[in-house]
Enzyme design. Structure first.
Site: not given
Ligand SMILES: Nc1ncnc2c1ncn2[C@@H]1O[C@H](COP(=O)(O)OP(=O)(O)O)[C@@H](O)[C@H]1O
Ligand SMILES: CC(C)(COP(=O)(O)O)[C@@H](O)C(=O)NCCC(=O)O
Ligand SMILES: [K+]
Length: 257
Positions: A6, A107, A109, A129, A184
């Site tokens: 993923d 997307g 995902d 998500d 802050t």
């Molecule tokens: N197990 C975790 N605990 C805390 N923060 C996390 C963890 N895994 C990912 N993150 C943070 O959560 C955010 C989103 O991560 P993730 O869900 O993997 O995003 P994406 O699907 O967009 O790659 C990122 O900023 C990442 O650093």
């Molecule tokens: C919205 C997203 C950027 C989320 O991606 P992620 O945060 O998991 O990296 C991804 O699903 C994406 O690029 N979607 C395309 C636009 C849409 O779903 O309408």
């Molecule tokens: K994701």
């Protein structure tokens, strides 16, 4: 074994399934500059560490929202697993009817999450998500993907605050416990986290209404930062961190020859 990827904008989550059982899962940074060989060697190391064998991988499935990485990952699958990876996208049966203006725009995902959540919980459903972006997806009682909402993610929101205001530091994402804050750092933590809980609960409530106010609408959260928000949100029913990997396994089963 099935190897599932993923690919998100921040992290790549990968998992190995033997039948329906997830043997192991890992998280690596999404790095657009890494080559097929570098990804191959990373996977090799993770496998070795956990006593798994690359030769036992029978198939590879990839869902990605980062197009520039597709070449490296597909090439990696070919070179190290001798497989053409199944890629979630046009030509793949998901079983989900997508009610977006242009279904190709959603997307991958989000679709994968919808497949897993509908299979496990039934509809109607709201899926939240928490990734780089926070996505909200509405699934009807019949399992149709009705659309949703995209908000700036928690981490990138807090980064924007720190980058654009000279006197605001980078802060750790923890709850300060109150909103009348006397320094802050906790003022920022309050604004980011409690502000975000408000955002989530408002969007989810509206989404439930637009879904017809069905009393059994379930709200499932996933993604890296789900627990931080779910623990204090009024609307999230359950956190399921494995939603995307489960969805990939189900889509693989629906499409394998
Ligand atoms: N197990 C975790 N605990 C805390 N923060 C996390 C963890 N895994 C990912 N993150 C943070 O959560 C955010 C989103 O991560 P993730 O869900 O993997 O995003 P994406 O699907 O967009 O790659 C990122 O900023 C990442 O650093
Ligand atoms: C919205 C997203 C950027 C989320 O991606 P992620 O945060 O998991 O990296 C991804 O699903 C994406 O690029 N979607 C395309 C636009 C849409 O779903 O309408
Ligand atoms: K994701």
């Amino acid at each position: 074994m099935l190897l599932a990827f993923d690919v998100g904008n921040t992290n790549i989550v990968l998992g190995v399934y033997k039948g329906e059982t997830l043997l192991n899962s890992w998280r690596m940074a999404t790095d657009k500059s890494k080559t097929a060989d570098e990804y191959g060697m990373l996977v090799n190391q993770l496998f070795q560490y956990d006593g798994l064998d690359l030769n036992d991988v029978e198939d590879v499935i990839i869902s990605s929202v980062v197009p520039p990485l597709m070449y490296s990952l597909q090439h990696m699958a070919f070179k190290y697993f001798k497989k053409e990876a199944m890629v979630v996208g046009p030509g793949i049966k998901t079983g989900v009817n997508i009610k977006y203006d242009n279904p190709k725009q959603v997307g991958a995902d989000r679709i994968v999450n919808a497949v897993a959540a509908f299979e496990k919980y039934g509809g109607p459903l709201v899926i939240v998500d928490f990734g780089t972006a926070t996505t909200f997806c509405a699934i009807s009682d019949k399992g149709e993907y009705m659309g949703g909402t995209i908000s700036p993610g928690i981490k990138i929101s807090s980064e924007a605050l720190f980058q654009n205001a000279a006197k605001l530091p980078r802060v750790e994402l923890i709850k300060p416990g109150h909103v009348i804050c006397k320094n802050t750092v906790s003022s920022m933590q309050s604004g980011i986290i409690y502000g975000y809980i408000g955002l989530v609960d408002y969007i989810v409530k509206r989404m439930k209404q637009e879904l017809g106010n069905h009393p059994n609408t379930k709200v499932i959260a996933t993604g890296g930062l789900a627990n931080l928000i779910a623990s204090e949100s009024e609307t999230i029913d359950e956190v399921n961190g494995l939603l995307t990997l489960e969805g990939l396994r189900i889509i693989y089963e629906r499409n394998k020859a």
